[in-house]
Design an enzyme around this catalytic site. Structure first.
Site, short mmCIF file in Angstrom:
data_model
loop_
_atom_site.label_atom_id
_atom_site.label_comp_id
_atom_site.label_asym_id
_atom_site.label_seq_id
_atom_site.Cartn_x
_atom_site.Cartn_y
_atom_site.Cartn_z
N HIS A 155 -7.99 -12.54 4.57
CA HIS A 155 -7.61 -11.82 3.34
C HIS A 155 -7.00 -12.78 2.32
O HIS A 155 -5.84 -12.68 1.93
CB HIS A 155 -6.65 -10.68 3.64
CG HIS A 155 -6.68 -9.60 2.60
ND1 HIS A 155 -6.42 -8.28 2.88
CD2 HIS A 155 -6.94 -9.64 1.27
CE1 HIS A 155 -6.52 -7.55 1.78
NE2 HIS A 155 -6.84 -8.37 0.78
N ARG A 205 -12.10 -4.31 0.26
CA ARG A 205 -11.22 -3.60 1.19
C ARG A 205 -11.96 -3.37 2.50
O ARG A 205 -13.14 -3.00 2.51
CB ARG A 205 -10.79 -2.24 0.59
CG ARG A 205 -9.68 -2.32 -0.45
CD ARG A 205 -8.34 -2.68 0.18
NE ARG A 205 -7.23 -2.69 -0.76
CZ ARG A 205 -6.80 -3.75 -1.42
NH1 ARG A 205 -7.43 -4.92 -1.27
NH2 ARG A 205 -5.76 -3.68 -2.23
N GLU A 246 -6.04 -5.32 10.00
CA GLU A 246 -5.71 -6.71 9.70
C GLU A 246 -4.39 -7.10 10.35
O GLU A 246 -3.38 -6.42 10.11
CB GLU A 246 -5.66 -6.92 8.19
CG GLU A 246 -7.01 -6.71 7.52
CD GLU A 246 -7.01 -6.97 6.02
OE1 GLU A 246 -5.92 -7.24 5.46
OE2 GLU A 246 -8.09 -6.93 5.41
#
Length: 529
Positions: free
Chosen positions: A283, A236, A265
């Site tokens: 990601h 994370r 993000e």
């Protein structure tokens, strides 16, 4: 809302066809409508009993309010950041996820990142595409004999460790829940963090993002590491302080970093992404066909099991459907959680057998929700993930903590009508007893010492044991509070046991330094309840 019959499920994102097939085979009507706008979702959700999402659909309080029949939100994946869990909880909507579905994919990506850092594969590949042949520039290192620190030894962390051991890496790690004996079975030597920093060549993090893990790698920890340490974060964004990481890269203290996640993000600040020693991905931890198929299959099976009454698995907030959020039980859950925290802090262990004894007819059926509440309190001091009433029992089992309950209809005066909760760490002298006065959890007894006037267990609390009738500890505490600009809100002392008394002090704010107090007491600890 109460659990009723599930009939119609909306799938609002693209999922493996097996998800729809399993739901239909379970007797459910399925509507697949990926890519809905917010307004379209608000319309479509009105007559649905279930909703299955990945990460793009935002299940907000507004969506939940519009969903008149909704009973369950299934997240095909681990994180539920896109689901307003609190709003779902308050409405009685069950939230499920599939925490194991993408573990292997995330672990494999992490291993790939470690290999790329060691041999600078992405940089060398980019150089080749530019027409260059820079053999000397991309001198790498062998992984054999290097030390990998794995911070967080849950499903993903242990998969990474066992795979990198095949490359000859020595694996050390840290996890506040997994015991050293358990981690030793998969080849990880557990050490305190302060011993890990100077020993490792590579660090990979596999914890959830919690207040206790935010900025786990920071300027201070980087300074304690070997010069040139390599860092991987596929967990994370925010676990690694991005500013500190950039400074460490610029100084050479950090030799390279591989990042699949970012605080924001996509990241707007490109300094880290553009650094020559940083490998970054958008990601991709769960972005494999296998993980997506597995997550789709698992969430469909969980919802079918719920619809057919077989059971609930992967639940994020299951207690919301029954007693945990009822007004009359909330204070008792708070009490059980507080007693668990006090017992953990006093006993200094989170392993063994804990017995929860409810006394009084009013608590006859309370054991089922007080047990996970006690476990929540015991685990909250040092867990790798958020502990809730839903996952507390499982996490307790994984930590080697067994919680059982007993009941007696008879409670001693003056608590015969309201009831008492007694929590004991079996095989030790540690036992705490409490009740609820109004809506406030209070402590009645600790390790055999009784409080004539029960002590409130809420907010910042300082608990200490000292010689009976010795007022120097209280005077010292008053001085510390005065110096810190704090206030003593309440003070309760216990009966004398073996020449000593317990004191429970309610504070306006926690004290940052207890060094002056410690010489005057046998033991002391602070809690925020």
């Amino acid at each position: 809302m109460a659990l009723g019959k599930l009939q119609k499920v909306l799938i609002s994102e693209s999922l493996d066809p097996c998800c729809r097939e399993i739901l239909q085979a379970g007797g459910l009507r399925v509507q697949e409508k990926p890519g809905l706008s917010k307004e379209e979702l608000l319309r479509e959700i009105r007559d649905c009993d279930g909703l299955i999402v990945r990460s793009a659909t935002k299940v907000t309080a507004e969506v939940l309010e519009a969903a008149e029949r909704l009973q369950v939100v299934g997240r095909a994946g681990t994180g539920v950041d896109n689901v307003d869990v609190e709003a779902a909880t308050r409405k009685g909507v069950l939230v499920m996820n599939t925490p194991t579905g993408n573990s292997l994919s995330a672990a494999e990506l992490t291993c790939g990142m470690i290999l790329c850092l060691a041999r600078q594969i992405p940089q060398a590949a980019a150089s080749m595409k530019e027409g260059k042949w820079d053999r000397k520039k991309y001198m790498g290192m062998e992984l054999n004999g290097k030390t990998l620190a794995v911070l967080g030894l849950g499903r993903i962390g242990r998969e990474v460790a066992t795979r990198m051991q095949a490359f000859g890496m020595k694996t050390i790690g840290y996890d506040p829940i997994i015991t050293p004996d358990v981690s030793a079975t998969f080849g990880v030597e557990q050490l305190p963090l302060e011993q890990i920093w100077p020993r490792c060549d590579f660090i990979t993090v596999h914890t959830p993002l919690l207040p206790s893990t935010t900025g786990l790698l920071n300027d201070s920890t980087f300074a304690k590491c070997r010069r040139g340490v390599q860092v991987v974060n596929c967990a994370r964004g925010g676990i690694v302080d991005e500013g500190a990481l950039l400074r460490a890269l610029q100084s050479g203290q950090c030799g390279g970093a591989a990042l699949d996640v970012f605080t924001q993000e996509p990241p707007k600040d490109r300094d880290l992404v553009n650094h020559p020693n940083v490998i970054s991905c958008p990601h991709l931890g769960a972005s494999t066909r296998e993980a997506q198929s597995r997550c789709g299959k698992e969430i469909a099976m969980q919802i079918v099991d719920m619809a057919t009454g077989k059971g609930l698995t992967g639940v994020v907030n299951g207690q919301a459907l029954s007693k945990a959020f009822a007004p009359q039980t909330k204070p008792w859950i708070a009490l059980a959680r507080a007693l668990g925290t006090v017992l953990y802090t006093a006993g200094k262990q989170v392993q063994g057998s804990v017995q929860v004894c409810t006394l009084g007819t009013a608590l006859k059926e309370a054991g089922s929700y007080l047990m996970p509440a006690v476990a929540t309190g015991m685990l909250a001091g040092g867990t790798q993930k958020e502990v809730t009433l839903v996952n507390a029992t499982l996490l307790a089992q994984e930590a080697g903590l067994k919680v059982t309950s007993t009941h007696s209809d008879v409670a001693p005066e003056p608590d015969s009508s309201t009831g008492l909760v007694q929590v004991s760490l079996q095989g030790t002298p540690h036992q705490v007893t409490g009740t609820v006065q109004g809506s406030t959890p209070v402590l009645r007894q600790i390790n055999g010492a009784t409080f004539k006037q029960p002590a409130p267990l809420s907010g910042p609390v300082l608990i200490y044991r000292a010689k009976a009738l010795d007022t120097s500890a209280l005077a010292t505490l008053a001085g510390l509070l005065s110096k810190a600009g704090g206030q003593l809100l309440s003070y309760h002392s216990s009966s004398t046991v073996a020449g000593e008394q317990w004191s429970v002090v309610g504070l306006s704010a926690p004290l940052s330094n207890l060094s002056d107090l410690k010489p005057r007491v046998t033991e002391v600890f602070q809690l925020h309840l």
